[in-house]
Each structure stands twice: as C-alpha cells, then as structure tokens.
Design a protein around this motif. Sequence first.
Motif, PDB file in Angstrom:
ATOM      1  N   ASP A 134     -28.778 -60.474  12.534  1.00  0.00           N
ATOM      2  CA  ASP A 134     -29.443 -59.802  13.629  1.00  0.00           C
ATOM      3  C   ASP A 134     -30.247 -60.490  14.663  1.00  0.00           C
ATOM      4  O   ASP A 134     -29.859 -60.097  15.990  1.00  0.00           O
ATOM      5  N   LEU A 135     -30.703 -61.250  14.198  1.00  0.00           N
ATOM      6  CA  LEU A 135     -31.542 -62.026  15.224  1.00  0.00           C
ATOM      7  C   LEU A 135     -30.844 -62.675  16.203  1.00  0.00           C
ATOM      8  O   LEU A 135     -31.007 -62.832  17.243  1.00  0.00           O
ATOM      9  N   HIS A 136     -29.718 -63.401  15.447  1.00  0.00           N
ATOM     10  CA  HIS A 136     -28.803 -64.448  16.198  1.00  0.00           C
ATOM     11  C   HIS A 136     -28.158 -63.640  17.140  1.00  0.00           C
ATOM     12  O   HIS A 136     -28.071 -64.144  18.357  1.00  0.00           O
ATOM     13  N   TYR A 138     -28.697 -61.041  18.783  1.00  0.00           N
ATOM     14  CA  TYR A 138     -29.439 -60.630  19.909  1.00  0.00           C
ATOM     15  C   TYR A 138     -30.373 -61.718  20.570  1.00  0.00           C
ATOM     16  O   TYR A 138     -31.269 -61.672  21.379  1.00  0.00           O
ATOM     17  N   GLY A 139     -29.730 -63.043  20.276  1.00  0.00           N
ATOM     18  CA  GLY A 139     -30.278 -63.989  21.229  1.00  0.00           C
ATOM     19  C   GLY A 139     -31.683 -64.724  20.544  1.00  0.00           C
ATOM     20  O   GLY A 139     -32.268 -65.668  21.139  1.00  0.00           O
ATOM     21  N   GLN A 140     -32.083 -64.307  19.552  1.00  0.00           N
ATOM     22  CA  GLN A 140     -33.495 -64.870  18.925  1.00  0.00           C
ATOM     23  C   GLN A 140     -33.171 -66.103  18.173  1.00  0.00           C
ATOM     24  O   GLN A 140     -32.181 -66.218  17.633  1.00  0.00           O
ATOM     25  N   PRO A 141     -34.232 -66.806  18.252  1.00  0.00           N
ATOM     26  CA  PRO A 141     -34.035 -68.277  17.607  1.00  0.00           C
ATOM     27  C   PRO A 141     -34.027 -67.848  16.045  1.00  0.00           C
ATOM     28  O   PRO A 141     -34.905 -67.322  15.630  1.00  0.00           O
ATOM     29  N   VAL A 142     -33.117 -68.617  15.310  1.00  0.00           N
ATOM     30  CA  VAL A 142     -33.010 -68.471  13.750  1.00  0.00           C
ATOM     31  C   VAL A 142     -33.199 -69.896  13.143  1.00  0.00           C
ATOM     32  O   VAL A 142     -33.289 -69.819  11.629  1.00  0.00           O
ATOM     33  N   GLN A 152     -27.427 -73.486  20.597  1.00  0.00           N
ATOM     34  CA  GLN A 152     -27.464 -72.242  21.512  1.00  0.00           C
ATOM     35  C   GLN A 152     -26.131 -71.608  21.738  1.00  0.00           C
ATOM     36  O   GLN A 152     -25.005 -72.227  22.119  1.00  0.00           O
TER      37      GLN A 152
END
Length: 155
Positions: A134-136, A138-142, A152
């Motif tokens: 879910d984080l990935h 929506y563009g959040q760093p993981v 990226q």
Amino acid sequence: MKRIALFPGSFDPFTKGHEDIVLRGLQLFDEIVIGIGRNANKQRYFPLDQMVGWIEDTFRAYPAIRVVTYEDLTANVARNLGARFLLRGLRNTTDFEYENSIAQVNRHIYFEVETVFLITSPHLAPISSSIIRDLHRYGQPVDEFLPYTLLQGQQ
C-alpha cells in the motif's frame, strides 16, 4: 541427517521481517529453502521472477539459503525437498491462530514435518507485506522495510 527447513510464503514483497526470521533460522537449521508459493488465482504486486532475484541477491553470501517457487501444497513441497521442518514467523496472536491451523493440516498431510515458529523481533513486528504494498502503491518510500532497494517507480 541434514536439517532442512522450508520457509514458505507469497513474499509479495519479502521484508526485513522475513530476512530476520531466515537469518535467525540459520542458527537452527543446516539449510533453509525460501519457497515462494504461486497462486494462479492471485495477482502479484511485485513480479515473481523479480522477487526471486531480490531474495537471491539478499542472501548471496549465505550458501545454506536458496529460493524456489512452487504451485502445490506446502507439505508436499517440503516432502519433495527433503525438508522435515517448516519455518514460520509470528508477529502477534492473530498470526498464531492462522499459522496454527495451517501447521496442523501440514502435519496431517506430511506427518514427519514439524512447524517451527519464531517470534518476530520487536522492532520488525509492525512490518507486513500488505502495508508495504500500500505504501509503495501510493508513492511512499519503503526501502527502510526491505533488505534490498527498489528504484523509484519500480515494481
């Protein structure tokens, strides 16, 4: 007799929590086979071949660890690999309830297999593959949750 453990999962993605279980499992087993189960009814978020490569790169320095993919019952795969142990990580009591049922069925199918549960290291307990996806998505760093680096936009 060589102590071989199968560490099964979908590993979509393989996390630092998974890595921790595997590395700690090396203290108990001679060989650990990370088995990525393929489910034809589920669409993976990270491509299977790419995940295999990332996991193999993660454990390149550990000859006692290898990666396989499979489409079968986990107990059958363990039997075919000569693995007498299934290695599983537990983050919480919800994990235990789910994993306990699976362990009982695996033992019914392959009586010689023992499921060994390791409790997740406390600092890694909040990490789950679904949260990372879910984080990935929506563009959040993981990367802090993974033992490898995603470029990226990489999926």
